[in-house]
Design a protein around this motif. Structure first.
Motif, short mmCIF file in Angstrom:
data_model
loop_
_atom_site.label_atom_id
_atom_site.label_comp_id
_atom_site.label_asym_id
_atom_site.label_seq_id
_atom_site.Cartn_x
_atom_site.Cartn_y
_atom_site.Cartn_z
N ILE A 23 -19.51 -16.42 20.86
CA ILE A 23 -18.13 -16.54 21.36
C ILE A 23 -17.25 -15.50 20.68
CG2 ILE A 23 -16.09 -18.04 21.45
CD1 ILE A 23 -18.10 -20.44 21.56
N ASN A 26 -17.61 -12.14 22.04
CA ASN A 26 -17.35 -12.15 23.48
C ASN A 26 -18.61 -12.08 24.33
OD1 ASN A 26 -14.50 -12.44 23.48
ND2 ASN A 26 -14.32 -10.30 22.85
N GLU A 29 -17.50 -15.50 27.05
CA GLU A 29 -16.04 -15.38 27.15
C GLU A 29 -15.40 -16.74 27.37
OE1 GLU A 29 -14.92 -12.36 29.95
OE2 GLU A 29 -16.21 -10.87 29.01
N GLU A 30 -14.12 -16.82 27.09
CA GLU A 30 -13.39 -18.06 27.29
C GLU A 30 -13.50 -18.49 28.74
OE1 GLU A 30 -9.44 -17.75 25.65
OE2 GLU A 30 -10.22 -17.29 23.67
N GLY A 31 -13.80 -19.75 28.94
CA GLY A 31 -13.96 -20.30 30.28
C GLY A 31 -15.38 -20.20 30.80
N PHE A 63 -14.01 -25.22 19.99
CA PHE A 63 -14.53 -23.95 20.51
C PHE A 63 -15.24 -24.13 21.85
CE2 PHE A 63 -15.32 -22.87 15.77
CZ PHE A 63 -13.96 -22.72 15.55
N VAL A 74 -16.79 -22.51 27.12
CA VAL A 74 -15.99 -21.98 26.02
C VAL A 74 -14.53 -22.36 26.27
CG1 VAL A 74 -15.27 -19.90 24.78
CG2 VAL A 74 -17.61 -20.07 25.69
N SER A 75 -13.92 -22.95 25.29
CA SER A 75 -12.53 -23.41 25.40
C SER A 75 -11.56 -22.24 25.43
CB SER A 75 -12.17 -24.29 24.19
OG SER A 75 -13.00 -25.40 24.12
N THR A 76 -10.45 -22.45 26.09
CA THR A 76 -9.37 -21.48 26.07
C THR A 76 -8.84 -21.40 24.64
OG1 THR A 76 -8.77 -22.02 28.34
CG2 THR A 76 -7.09 -20.91 27.01
N GLY A 77 -8.70 -20.20 24.13
CA GLY A 77 -8.22 -19.99 22.77
C GLY A 77 -9.31 -20.03 21.72
N ALA A 78 -10.58 -20.21 22.13
CA ALA A 78 -11.68 -20.33 21.17
C ALA A 78 -11.83 -19.08 20.32
CB ALA A 78 -12.99 -20.64 21.90
N HIS A 79 -11.71 -17.91 20.94
CA HIS A 79 -11.88 -16.66 20.19
C HIS A 79 -10.84 -16.57 19.08
CE1 HIS A 79 -11.74 -12.35 19.29
NE2 HIS A 79 -13.03 -12.38 19.59
#
Length: 126
Positions: A23, A26, A29-31, A63, A74-79
């Protein structure tokens, strides 16, 4: 993903770390959906419960999120959360130790800054 079956570190933690790293870099990726526990367990010959335990660590950390009937995403804002977590760990694991050792060596703040700059400059020429 690569797992060290001879390591003293439990496999479920290795699963969590590998997915977290993917994650952060990348690769996921998120989502995006991450591979299922079944896919990972079959590919790497790991018990599905072990894989799920590792994934649940990432769910708890925010995450990953479970979507009922669809899988893990992958959750939004995980990165950003992972970057923030790692910056905190970097401070705790490296900066505090650096300052403690520098004080033992009676190095000034400026001397440390110069050493760090020198390290960055050496890295740039690699």
């Amino acid at each position: 993903m690569q797992f060290n079956f001879d390591s003293t570190e439990p496999l479920y933690l290795q699963v969590a770390e590998q997915i977290e790293e993917a994650i952060f870099l990348n690769s996921f990726e998120e989502g995006a959906q991450v591979p299922s526990t079944t896919e990972i367990s079959k590919q790497f010959h790991i018990n599905p419960a072990t894989v799920l335990k590792g994934m649940n660590i990432l769910v708890t950390a925010g995450f990953l999120e479970k979507k009922r009937g669809l899988g893990m995403f992958v959750s939004t804002g995980a990165h950003r959360k992972i970057r923030d977590k790692r910056q905190t760990e970097f401070y705790q694991d490296y900066v505090i130790n650096l300052v403690n050792e520098a004080q033992k060596l009676t190095l000034s703040e400026q001397a440390i800054i110069e050493m760090v700059k020198r390290g960055f400059e050496a890295h740039e020429t690699d």
